[in-house]
Design an enzyme around this catalytic site. Structure first.
Site, PDB file in Angstrom:
ATOM      1  N   CYS A 209      44.138  36.256  41.924  1.00 45.07           N
ATOM      2  CA  CYS A 209      42.919  36.022  40.435  1.00 45.07           C
ATOM      3  C   CYS A 209      43.218  34.633  39.759  1.00 45.07           C
ATOM      4  CB  CYS A 209      42.077  37.033  40.197  1.00 45.07           C
ATOM      5  SG  CYS A 209      41.917  38.027  41.454  1.00 45.07           S
ATOM      6  N   SER A 487      38.111  45.944  35.714  1.00 43.45           N
ATOM      7  CA  SER A 487      38.323  44.782  35.766  1.00 43.45           C
ATOM      8  C   SER A 487      39.065  43.947  35.122  1.00 43.45           C
ATOM      9  CB  SER A 487      37.925  44.054  36.882  1.00 43.45           C
ATOM     10  OG  SER A 487      38.382  42.771  37.209  1.00 43.45           O
TER      11      SER A 487
END
EC number: 4.2.1.9
Length: 585
Positions: A209, A487
């Site tokens: 990511c 997260s």
């Protein structure tokens, strides 16, 4: 050519002397030459798999590492370990496997190294837990070690079509945008056709990511802590030129082996403090508050959530990265990467310069080689930071006597204090359903409990829930606290790691709907408007930990062994209890 004295290296147990003829026959079976068999054996560990883009490029990069080891007269032995990728595991039962996978990675790398008597380790990792898992193995084994990150994904771009809302166009996209797009689709501000188009373009390449989520945060840590070569973490995964870092890492580990510089010569209390500084100034993931204590634990160093948060408190936040800011990992790399960031920290006297690194040179010596300066766009000058304190803050109070953590990067100071009535959910699913159906009110503090390491089990991340809140435009209008995790991509006022967890009888287990909760990220407070006596009375009537469906298997085992969140949620006694050093057996 470097001559290594094998009489002191672990691999002598499998390659030297007449009694090792059977072992050598196995090496000949794999096409090794006599010379290669008698050179140091270097483990090249990757988390390669086909689970996600984060790991898909690691196998190719491992070949470059092996080339570097060979050039420096070592014999590389490649092996793989598992990964659980949070982007795929997120928002369902699979998320319970994520944190437990960190321990499994460290354990399997340790067992592979021990079983085959490898002399040194180069570890390649791509996704969130695989980075700390690999670094934990290095410190646990205390072998000469070099870490290398697989690299981040390239940013995505939306097509210029009318169906896609304006605010998704003309900017970089990450997987975080997809989680938030789900919230938008649920509340009717994004069509299913637009969602379909976005999901095809958000993640255009291999790599982890792209924002300063957990993978990139821990990649920055790998450089700051000294286990990775300077600037090795920044380059995006698809760039073939990453192979040069792979080769250099292979050569570097042979240099460390020659000089007998081991992982714990690199990972010290000072280098852990350097790592925490870099997390703070880049607005990194709250998960660093879990992983840094776990890495420290392997070396027998006490470096707990409190210690991490103390550093966060007095470190300026000056690197403008998503999710709180505007840029992605590729932009940071283009601006000069972590070396330039650490150079800024050094100007303010916030870096210990005498820490050893994977190159065999100290941090200070490495920073002397850097001539680039902060660009003022991605990396601000430290004397004109985005905010005066770190992007991540520690909290304590009668809800969290063992502490909690919140990411405030990108949250204006006036939104960093929140008081509201509790809305209590016994698990993430219940909360997500309520958020989806909008069965919550503005001004509430959503409490999600029984999601800690033992109580979950597995300490899940709550991205689906927080992203849905952001997608509904409610990110600033409610707050959220949990004994689970968030997260690195979470936005909004979200407090995680509340300890002790509900399953261990922590105060979060005693909260009821309507209790007035105050979260004050400026003072570092997380409290409920109840007296000690009231909390005690509720505890007396507490029925004990909620039963889970995990009564056997890996997650049951994890729940039995896992310790307190503030100590890193670790599962064994660590460096302090050691009775031997692997390298010296």
């Amino acid at each position: 050519m470097t001559k290594f004295d094998k009489s002191k290296l672990p691999s002598r147990h499998v390659t030297e002397g007449p009694q090792r003829a059977p072992h050598r026959s196995y090496y000949y079976a794999m096409g090794m030459t006599e010379e290669e068999i008698h050179q140091p054996l270097v483990g090249v560990a990757t988390c390669w798999n086909e689970a996600a883009p984060c790991n898909i490029a690691l196998s190719r990069q491992a070949q470059a590492v092996k080339g570097g080891v060979k050039e420096a007269h070592g014999s590389p032995r490649e092996f793989t370990t598992i990964t659980v990728t949070d982007g795929i595991a997120m928002g369902h039962e699979g998320m319970r496997s994520s944190l437990a996978s960190r321990e499994a990675i460290a354990d399997t790398v340790e067992l592979t190294m021990r079983g085959h008597c490898y002399d040194a380790l180069v570890g390649l990792a791509g996704c969130d837990k695989s980075l700390p898992g690999m670094m934990m193995a290095m410190v646990r084994l205390n072998v000469p070690s070099v870490f290398i990150y697989g690299g981040s994904i390239l940013p995505g771009r939306a097509p210029q079509v009318d169906e896609i809302p304006e605010d998704f166009r003309n900017r970089d996209l990450t997987v975080q945008d997809m989680f938030e797009a789900v919230g938008r689709q649920q509340n009717g501000t994004l069509s299913e056709a637009a969602l379909d188009m976005l999901e095809r373009v958000a993640c255009p390449s291999s790599g982890a990511c792209g924002g300063q989520f957990t993978a990139n945060t821990m990649a920055c840590v790998s450089e700051a802590i000294g286990l990775a070569l300077m600037n090795s973490s920044g380059m995006p995964a698809p760039y073939e030129s990453r192979d040069q870092y792979g080769e250099a890492s292979g050569r570097a580990v042979m240099n460390l082996l020659e000089k007998n510089i081991r992982a714990r010569d690199v990972v010290t209390l000072k280098s852990l403090q350097n790592a925490a500084r870099v997390v703070a100034c880049t607005g990194g993931s709250t998960n660093a508050g879990l992983h840094l204590p776990a890495i420290a634990h392997e070396a027998g160093i006490d470096f707990f959530l409190d210690d991490v948060c103390e550093i966060f408190r007095d470190t300026p936040y000056f690197v403008d990265l998503k999710p709180g800011g505007n840029y992605v990992a590729k932009d940071l790399y283009d601006a000069g990467g972590i070396p330039v960031v650490m150079k800024e920290l050094r100007k303010a006297g916030l870096i210990h310069e005498d820490c050893m690194t994977a190159s065999g040179y100290s941090i200070g010596e490495e920073l002397e080689k850097i001539d680039r300066e902060a660009d003022g766009r991605v990396i601000y000058a430290i004397d004109t930071p985005l905010t005066k304190t770190g992007g991540v803050v520690g909290l304590k109070g009668n809800i969290a006597p063992e502490g909690a953590i919140v990411k405030v990067a990108g949250i204006a100071p006036e939104h960093q204090v929140f008081t509201g009535p509790a809305r209590v959910f016994e698990c993430e699913e219940d909360a997500f359903e309520a958020v989806k159906a909008r069965q919550y009110k503005e001004g509430e503090v959503i409490v999600i409990r029984n999601e800690g390491p033992a109580g979950g089990p597995g300490m899940r991340e709550m991205l689906a829930t927080t992203a849905a809140l952001s997608g509904q435009g409610m990110g600033k209008k409610v707050a959220l606290i949990t004994d689970g995790r968030f997260s690195g991509a979470t936005r909004g006022f979200c407090v995680g790691h509340v300890g002790p967890e509900a399953a261990h009888g922590g105060p979060i287990a005693m909260l009821k709907d309507g209790d007035m909760i105050t979260i004050d990220a400026i003072k570092g407070e997380l409290s409920v408007d109840l007296t000690d006596a009231e909390l005690e009375a509720r505890k007396a009537g507490w029925k004990g930990a909620r039963d889970t469906i995990y009564a056997s298997g890996a997650l049951w085992k994890y729940a039995q062994q896992v310790g307190a969140t503030y100590k890193g949620a670790v599962t064994h006694p660590g460096g302090k209890a050691e009775k031997h050093v692997y390298m010296d057996l």
